[in-house]
Design a protein around this motif. Structure first.
Motif, PDB file in Angstrom:
ATOM      1  N   UNK A  34      44.831  32.193  24.815  1.00  0.00           N
ATOM      2  CA  UNK A  34      45.386  30.841  24.850  1.00  0.00           C
ATOM      3  C   UNK A  34      46.247  30.653  26.085  1.00  0.00           C
ATOM      4  N   UNK A  35      46.124  29.465  26.700  1.00  0.00           N
ATOM      5  CA  UNK A  35      46.933  29.097  27.854  1.00  0.00           C
ATOM      6  C   UNK A  35      47.901  27.994  27.466  1.00  0.00           C
ATOM      7  N   UNK A  85      41.526  30.588  28.171  1.00  0.00           N
ATOM      8  CA  UNK A  85      41.155  31.171  29.458  1.00  0.00           C
ATOM      9  C   UNK A  85      39.690  31.584  29.431  1.00  0.00           C
ATOM     10  N   UNK A  86      38.942  31.194  30.468  1.00  0.00           N
ATOM     11  CA  UNK A  86      37.528  31.561  30.531  1.00  0.00           C
ATOM     12  C   UNK A  86      37.314  32.977  31.050  1.00  0.00           C
ATOM     13  N   UNK A  87      38.400  33.689  31.362  1.00  0.00           N
ATOM     14  CA  UNK A  87      38.299  35.072  31.828  1.00  0.00           C
ATOM     15  C   UNK A  87      38.628  36.050  30.708  1.00  0.00           C
ATOM     16  N   UNK A  91      39.782  29.911  39.513  1.00  0.00           N
ATOM     17  CA  UNK A  91      40.408  30.193  38.224  1.00  0.00           C
ATOM     18  C   UNK A  91      40.809  28.873  37.582  1.00  0.00           C
ATOM     19  N   UNK A  92      40.526  28.734  36.299  1.00  0.00           N
ATOM     20  CA  UNK A  92      40.831  27.509  35.565  1.00  0.00           C
ATOM     21  C   UNK A  92      42.102  27.737  34.759  1.00  0.00           C
ATOM     22  N   UNK A 130      47.017  36.495  36.217  1.00  0.00           N
ATOM     23  CA  UNK A 130      47.912  36.051  37.285  1.00  0.00           C
ATOM     24  C   UNK A 130      49.269  35.598  36.730  1.00  0.00           C
ATOM     25  N   UNK A 131      50.003  36.492  36.075  1.00  0.00           N
ATOM     26  CA  UNK A 131      51.295  36.088  35.492  1.00  0.00           C
ATOM     27  C   UNK A 131      52.335  35.716  36.533  1.00  0.00           C
ATOM     28  N   UNK A 132      52.187  36.197  37.782  1.00  0.00           N
ATOM     29  CA  UNK A 132      53.167  35.829  38.805  1.00  0.00           C
ATOM     30  C   UNK A 132      52.977  34.400  39.303  1.00  0.00           C
TER      31      UNK A 132
END
Length: 630
Positions: free
Chosen positions: A463-464, A457-459, A567-568, A476-478
């Motif tokens: 890890x994504x 994540x660039x924020x 957001x990426x 943004x888990x929702x």
């Protein structure tokens, strides 16, 4: 014994004056003081000189020497006498009187001293004991700790007890359960409607017969056969993860079964009140000689006998059950089925049971039914237990209907026929790339740095991963995490000021929470249409004219409560609608930016005091045309 009030003080003052006069006489004559000068104290009883009592003696040589120096410097020398108890550890030529020779004060004299208002006297009566000479200037000064340690005859003073009377310890304020308000009740209903819980009795029953549980009797089947429920057992597993997964499934099934049972319980209790009132009317009709109160008592006695409860217990429950019936009369059965535990507190404390609150429930009833019918198509099957055979009213997607507070819901297509007779809209969960514009490539792809082994994540720098157990990114888990909901808790509603449709928040959105992703057709080259301009490795447009999601219906405001944010996720750029803090029941708005309004002959209808575009001329809305790929 029996001394007059103040006699002891007058005696002390007389002795002090005599000593001062004697010292002044010796000092003024210039005579050298004797080597040892003592003050002998004697007492007499009833004036009998022959029977005297020796009260002791006091060495006053140092006082005479001090008196001489004070006369030479013309400084007045004053002394005072305080009652003190000298320590037996003192040294020198002092003679300490024995305990039995110390004069005692009578109770009357002590009371007289306590009533004396003189401050100096009140200080003296705090201490008791023999006579001691002390300079007047130091009478009101307390000894320092160093002086007390260096004193050869430390003084033990009896201090008055200044403690307050013991008071009862106050009870600690414990956090109390606050009664539920109408707004909390409505938000609780929306949360249950948009939750992932199943309110289909057949689905809940069938889930107990999933793979891995066939060899064990289920709880629901035991109850259905009228037998005692057996303990729910989980088959042993060789892998701990598999056992934990099965326990998670079992927990979900228990929760869903409990939730459905609670909904059935509330429905039956509200229906019981209706049958009770009907029974009272029948009794009054059959026995006209009975008063209304006696008719109610007769019906209540019948209920106590058949249910097996005491009259007090039924009366207490009836007060809450009648609240269920009132909510059902105004908000419909849907409020009882999806209310949750908040409805019990709401009906117990009856805060909000007023005509205005009931009117709010009546206006919200159709909105509840639209969401319940589209998200839980079989929820009305629960009503068959009380003989209600109503069928589903609203079909399709939850956002295929436009709701209103005063009118019945209408299909989404009907609200656009005046602009486009061929209007149609397809709801998308994710954006679709236009093959005529980009072929098989996705213009939203972002190049991953070579040193990164996985998507980061660039924020937050975490890890994504599509696997929620592997992903550590909590942005943004929702939308991209374990908190995803089937449908966002929003509804499309009809605005009142000519802006056509808008987006309404059913539940509150905290600041920074994602409302949804801006989805649609990923294309390019469109002009004269409302599109989202974006850029990753290359420029692209997101067009929502014919397909997309609920973010299409967000209106503009010069004072918005949400914003668009790039957001990426997993190497793909997304456009997220993020809340700035939205309360339940508020319209969701966003700023379309100055680039949208530049050279656009429209009038802004946000009606905000800070509106930037309210002076522009208004024209009729443009008719949206299909994209090249449609």
């Amino acid at each position: 014994m029996g001394a007059e009030p103040g006699a002891l003080e007058r005696l002390s003052a007389h002795i002090a004056r005599s000593i001062v006069q004697q010292i002044a006489t010796v000092s003024a004559s210039g005579q050298s003081p004797p080597a040892a000068c003592k003050l002998d104290l004697k007492g007499y009883i009833d004036g009998d000189i022959s029977s005297s009592i020796d009260l002791g003696s006091y060495d006053i040589s140092t006082l005479i020497e001090s008196g001489r120096s004070s006369v030479a410097t013309e400084t007045p020398f004053e002394t005072s006498i305080e009652w003190q108890q000298e320590s037996h550890a003192s040294t020198g030529n002092e003679v300490i009187p024995s305990e039995e020779h110390i004069p005692r004060r009578s109770s009357r004299s002590r009371r007289a001293l306590n009533n004396d208002s003189d401050s100096e006297t009140s200080k003296r009566r705090k201490i008791t004991g023999g006579l001691r000479l002390r300079p007047m200037g130091s009478a009101n000064q307390s000894m320092s700790p160093e002086a007390e340690e260096n004193s050869q005859a430390p003084v033990r003073r009896l201090q008055a007890d200044v403690r307050e009377k013991p008071q009862r310890r106050t009870a600690r304020d414990e956090p109390a359960l606050r009664p539920s308000t109408l707004s909390k009740l409505i938000v609780g209903i929306w949360e249950q409607v948009f939750s992932s819980m199943s309110f289909d009795i057949s689905v809940v029953s069938s889930e107990w017969r999933t793979t891995g549980f066939q060899t064990h009797r289920s709880l629901i089947s035991d109850l259905a056969q009228g037998e005692q429920p057996s303990a729910v057992q989980v088959p042993p597993a060789t892998v701990p993860e598999r056992t934990f997964t099965r326990m998670n499934l079992l927990c979900r099934k228990i929760s869903q079964a409990s939730r459905c049972s609670r909904a059935l319980e509330v429905v039956v209790q509200a229906s019981w009140i209706e049958h009770f009132d009907r029974q009272v009317q029948e009794i009054a009709k059959e026995h006209p000689q009975l008063s209304a109160t006696k008719a109610r008592m007769k019906a209540l006695a019948q209920a106590c006998s058949e249910i097996g409860w005491s009259e007090k217990e039924i009366r207490n429950k009836m007060a809450i059950w009648r609240g269920y019936k009132e909510i059902k009369d105004h908000g419909g059965w849907v409020c009882l089925v999806f209310a949750g535990m908040g409805i019990y507190r709401f009906c117990k404390y009856r805060i909000g049971f007023d005509p205005e609150s009931m009117a709010i429930l009546r206006r919200t009833r159709t909105r509840f039914e639209v969401a319940a019918d589209t998200l839980h198509p079989h929820w009305r099957d629960m009503l068959t237990i009380v003989g209600d055979t109503s069928s589903r009213v609203y079909n399709g997607h939850p956002h295929d209907w436009v709701v209103s507070d005063h009118d019945d819901p209408v299909p989404l297509k009907q609200t656009y026929l005046q602009y486009d007779p061929q209007f149609s809209f397809t709801h998308l969960d994710s954006s679709v790339v236009d093959p005529y514009a980009f072929g098989a490539n996705d213009p939203r792809q972002v190049a991953v740095q070579s040193h990164q082994a996985a998507h980061v994540c660039n924020v937050c720098g975490e890890k994504q991963s599509e696997d929620v157990t592997e992903s550590t990114c909590r942005c943004f888990p929702n939308l991209f995490g374990s908190d995803q909901l089937p449908v966002a808790p929003v509804q499309i509603f009809r605005t009142k000021n000519g802006r056509n449709n808008g987006l309404l928040a059913c539940c509150p959105f905290e600041r920074g929470v994602a409302i949804g992703e801006f989805t649609g057709l990923i294309t390019k080259g469109l002009e004269g249409m409302d599109v989202m301009q974006a850029e990753a490795e290359q420029r692209y447009q997101i067009y929502q004219g014919r397909e997309g999601n609920y973010t299409r219906f967000v209106n503009h405001s010069c004072r918005p409560n949400s914003q668009f944010q790039r957001f990426v996720w997993m190497g793909t750029q997304r456009i997220i609608l993020v809340s700035r803090g939205i309360e339940a029941g508020q319209e969701i708005t966003v700023d379309y930016s100055d680039a949208y309004w530049r050279n656009l002959p429209k009038t802004c209808l946000c009606q905000e005091s800070c509106c930037r575009f309210k002076n522009q001329d208004r024209i009729q809305p443009r008719i949206e045309t299909a994209s090249p790929s449609s």
